[in-house]
Design a protein around this motif. Structure first.
Motif, PDB file in Angstrom:
ATOM      1  N   LEU A  47      86.096  11.272 -23.845  1.00 47.58           N
ATOM      2  CA  LEU A  47      85.555   9.973 -23.872  1.00 47.58           C
ATOM      3  C   LEU A  47      85.917   9.072 -25.019  1.00 47.58           C
ATOM      4  O   LEU A  47      85.982   9.417 -25.927  1.00 47.58           O
ATOM      5  N   VAL A  48      86.032   7.741 -24.456  1.00 40.82           N
ATOM      6  CA  VAL A  48      86.348   6.759 -25.684  1.00 40.82           C
ATOM      7  C   VAL A  48      85.141   6.003 -25.671  1.00 40.82           C
ATOM      8  O   VAL A  48      84.536   5.879 -26.732  1.00 40.82           O
ATOM      9  N   ALA A  49      84.799   5.293 -24.395  1.00 39.53           N
ATOM     10  CA  ALA A  49      83.490   4.463 -24.471  1.00 39.53           C
ATOM     11  C   ALA A  49      83.258   4.341 -22.917  1.00 39.53           C
ATOM     12  O   ALA A  49      84.036   4.425 -22.227  1.00 39.53           O
ATOM     13  N   VAL A  50      81.868   4.102 -22.828  1.00 39.42           N
ATOM     14  CA  VAL A  50      81.246   3.820 -21.472  1.00 39.42           C
ATOM     15  C   VAL A  50      80.441   2.502 -21.767  1.00 39.42           C
ATOM     16  O   VAL A  50      79.984   2.274 -22.749  1.00 39.42           O
ATOM     17  N   ILE A  51      80.378   2.017 -20.715  1.00 40.37           N
ATOM     18  CA  ILE A  51      79.238   0.813 -20.328  1.00 40.37           C
ATOM     19  C   ILE A  51      78.627   0.692 -19.023  1.00 40.37           C
ATOM     20  O   ILE A  51      79.114   1.178 -18.154  1.00 40.37           O
ATOM     21  N   SER A  52      77.137   0.592 -19.081  1.00 48.57           N
ATOM     22  CA  SER A  52      76.550   0.647 -18.050  1.00 48.57           C
ATOM     23  C   SER A  52      76.613  -1.010 -17.201  1.00 48.57           C
ATOM     24  O   SER A  52      77.165  -1.600 -17.875  1.00 48.57           O
ATOM     25  N   SER A  53      76.152  -0.801 -16.281  1.00 48.19           N
ATOM     26  CA  SER A  53      76.108  -2.225 -15.303  1.00 48.19           C
ATOM     27  C   SER A  53      75.416  -3.140 -16.046  1.00 48.19           C
ATOM     28  O   SER A  53      75.545  -4.662 -16.003  1.00 48.19           O
ATOM     29  N   GLY A  54      74.346  -2.790 -16.976  1.00 48.61           N
ATOM     30  CA  GLY A  54      73.496  -3.846 -17.575  1.00 48.61           C
ATOM     31  C   GLY A  54      73.929  -3.861 -18.796  1.00 48.61           C
ATOM     32  O   GLY A  54      73.420  -4.779 -19.704  1.00 48.61           O
ATOM     33  N   GLY A  55      75.293  -3.617 -19.246  1.00 50.95           N
ATOM     34  CA  GLY A  55      75.863  -3.642 -20.506  1.00 50.95           C
ATOM     35  C   GLY A  55      75.589  -2.456 -21.737  1.00 50.95           C
ATOM     36  O   GLY A  55      75.834  -2.991 -22.806  1.00 50.95           O
TER      37      GLY A  55
END
Length: 119
Positions: A47-55
């Motif tokens: 994993l590097v980075a993740v973002i939700s639909s809400g930010g």
């Protein structure tokens, strides 16, 4: 069905910057979380980075303070701004997204884009 198309990889010197983009396309779906993973030769995908639909965002410790993930929900596109790049950031970077048709969820992957950090 969701297709993910990545762009923006390349060769950069240590200390330099790159911006990766990943656009999701298809019909009859909506995108939830989006993220970036990477895989260096001989290593597992990480994993590097993740973002939700809400930010909301989450980063690997190795990239905190150097990489920034963002997204444009209207375009179903996720970005990864990579600054202060190091040789150990060299890897194939993969975009992923969780898509839903309102009934089920599925994880999709892009084809990967090579990032090489070298002088």
């Amino acid at each position: 069905q969701v297709q993910l198309v990545e762009s923006g990889g390349g060769l950069v010197q240590p200390g330099g910057s790159l911006r990766l983009s990943c656009a999701a396309s298809g019909s009859g779906f909506s995108i939830n979380n989006m993220g970036w993973y990477r895989q260096a030769p001989g290593n597992q995908r990480e994993l590097v980075a993740v973002i939700s639909s809400g930010g909301s965002t989450n980063y690997a410790d190795s990239v905190k303070g150097r990489f920034t993930i963002s997204r444009d929900n209207a375009k179903n596109t996720v970005y990864l701004q990579m600054n202060s790049l190091k040789p150990e950031d060299t890897a194939v970077y993969y975009c992923n997204a969780i898509g839903t048709n309102g009934i089920s969820f599925r994880l999709y992957w892009g084809q990967g884009t090579q990032v090489t950090v070298s002088s």
